[in-house]
Design an enzyme around this catalytic site. Structure first.
Site, PDB file in Angstrom:
ATOM      1  N   SER A 156      27.445  17.114 -89.109  1.00 17.04           N
ATOM      2  CA  SER A 156      26.960  16.110 -88.165  1.00 17.04           C
ATOM      3  C   SER A 156      27.890  16.122 -86.975  1.00 17.04           C
ATOM      4  CB  SER A 156      26.964  14.721 -88.828  1.00 17.04           C
ATOM      5  OG  SER A 156      26.787  13.694 -87.860  1.00 17.04           O
ATOM      6  N   TYR A 166      30.983   8.130 -94.367  1.00 14.91           N
ATOM      7  CA  TYR A 166      30.106   9.173 -93.810  1.00 14.91           C
ATOM      8  C   TYR A 166      30.886  10.157 -92.946  1.00 14.91           C
ATOM      9  CZ  TYR A 166      26.138  11.494 -91.624  1.00 14.91           C
ATOM     10  OH  TYR A 166      25.252  12.447 -91.191  1.00 14.91           O
TER      11      TYR A 166
END
Length: 319
Positions: free
Chosen positions: A164, A176
Site C-alpha cells: 500500500s 495496518y
C-alpha cells in the site's frame, strides 16, 4: 546542455513505454496463484488473467468465493481454500498447487489477501490487535511465499506483493501501516536474494480504492467498537466528541480520495505477471502519485503538520 536534458526525458519515457509493452509468451503453460480472490482486486485479477490465457489458481477464504469465481471463469481456472493466517492451511494449499503445476513450476504468486481492521489510534489497541492483522497482512505473505518459493524458482517466475502507499508513509495509527511497512521490507530483501535465481520480486502500492479495505461502514464500526472498550480515563483524555469528529473526517477523506476503478490496480498486477520487463514498484491511484508518495519524501516536521491539520482536537490538549 539544458535543452539536451529536456529532450532526453521524453525519449526515456518513450523507451520505457516500448520496453514495457512486451508480454511473455506461452501463457497457456504458465500457472499463477493469487490469494484473497473472494472479492476486490484478487477476484478481478483472477478473472482478468484467466481471460488472458493463464492457468489461474485462485486462493479463496470462503466456499462461496470459490463457487462465484468458477461461475464466471474458464475451465483452466482452479480454486483452493486457503487461510493465509493458518500455517497448516497454507501448507495444504501449497501441496495442492504443487500437484497442479507439476514440473512446470509456478510462474506467478500474487500475495493479495489482506484486511484493514482493527484500525484506531495506537493507545486504543492491544498487542493482540496488532497480532491479528500482522498474521494476515505480513506473516501470511511471508508464509505463502516461502512455502511456494521452490516452485517459483523452478519456473524462474515472479512474486508480486500487494502492499500500500501506507507502506511508504504512516498516515494513521494501528497495525495496518505497520504490516505494510513490513511487506515493503520483505519484498526488498527477497528481491535481492532472488536475483541469482532469475526470480523477479515486485510490489504494488495502491492508494485509496473502493474495496472492503476502505469500506467506510466497516472502518467506522471498528472505531466505535474500539472506543467502547477503552478504560474511562482514556475516553476522558480524548473527549466525548472525538470519535464523532474522527468518523466524519474519515468519511469525508474516503469520499474525496477513494477511486472506484479497481482495474487501475488490476492492470498493474497483470503487468507485473505478464510483462517481459515488469517494474519493481507500481503506484496505482492519482492520490498515491500526486500526494502520498511526494509527501513520504518530505521532512517529518512537514509531514506531521499536514497530517495533523484536520486531526480532531483531544480534550486533554485543552487542559
Amino acid at each position: 546542455m539544458f535543452l539536451h536534458l529536456l529532450w532526453s526525458i521524453p525519449l526515456w519515457f518513450l523507451y520505457r513505454w516500448v520496453k514495457e509493452t512486451r508480454r511473455v509468451s506461452n501463457k497457456e503453460h504458465r500457472y499463477v496463484f493469487i490469494t484473497g480472490c473472494d472479492s476486490g482486486f484478487g477476484h478481478l485479477l483472477a478473472k482478468h488473467l484467466d481471460q488472458r490465457g493463464f492457468h489461474v489458481i485462485a486462493g479463496c477464504y470462503t466456499e462461496n468465493g470459490e463457487v462465484e469465481l468458477k461461475k464466471i471463469s474458464s475451465e483452466r481456472l482452479s480454486t483452493v481454500h486457503v487461510d493465509v493466517s493458518d500455517s497448516q492451511s497454507v501448507s495444504k494449499a501449497a501441496a495442492t498447487i504443487n500437484t497442479l503445476v507439476g514440473q512446470k513450476g509456478l510462474w506467478g504468486l500474487v500475495n493479495n489477501a489482506g484486511i484493514s481492521v482493527p484500525t484506531a489510534p495506537c493507545d486504543w489497541l492491544t498487542v493482540d490487535d496488532y497480532k491479528q492483522m500482522l498474521s494476515i497482512n505480513l506473516f501470511g505473505v511471508i508464509d505463502v511465499t516461502l512455502s511456494l518459493l521452490p516452485l517459483i524458482k523452478k519456473a524462474k517466475g515472479r512474486v508480486v506483493n500487494v502492499s500500500s502507499v501506507f507502506g511508504r508513509i504512516s498516515a494513521f495509527g494501528g497495525p495496518y501501516c505497520v504490516s505494510k511497512f513490513g511487506v515493503e521490507a520483505f519484498t526488498d530483501s527477497l528481491r535481492l536474494d532472488m536475483v541469482p535465481f532469475g526470480v523477479k520480486v515486485l510490489c504494488i502500492e495502491p492508494g485509496f480504492f473502493k474495496t472492503n479495505v476502505s469500506n467506510q461502514t466497516i472502518v467506522g464500526n471498528c472505531l466505535k467498537k474500539q472506543y467502547d472498550k477503552l478504560p474511562q480515563d482514556v475516553k476522558d483524555d480524548y473527549g466525548s466528541i472525538f470519535l464523532e469528529t474522527m468518523v466524519e473526517e474519515m468519511n469525508f477523506r474516503f469520499k474525496l480520495l477513494t477511486d472506484p476503478d479497481l482495474m487501475k490496480v488490476v492492470g498493474c498486477m497483470e503487468h507485473a505477471i505478464a510483462a517481459v520487463h515488469p517494474r519493481t514498484r507500481y503506484s496505482p491511484g492519482w492520490d498515491a502519485k500526486l500526494f502520498w508518495l511526494p509527501l513520504s519524501y518530505m521532512p517529518s516536521c512537514i509531514v506531521d503538520y499536514l497530517l495533523l491539520i484536520n486531526y480532531p482536537k483531544l480534550k486533554i490538549s485543552e487542559k
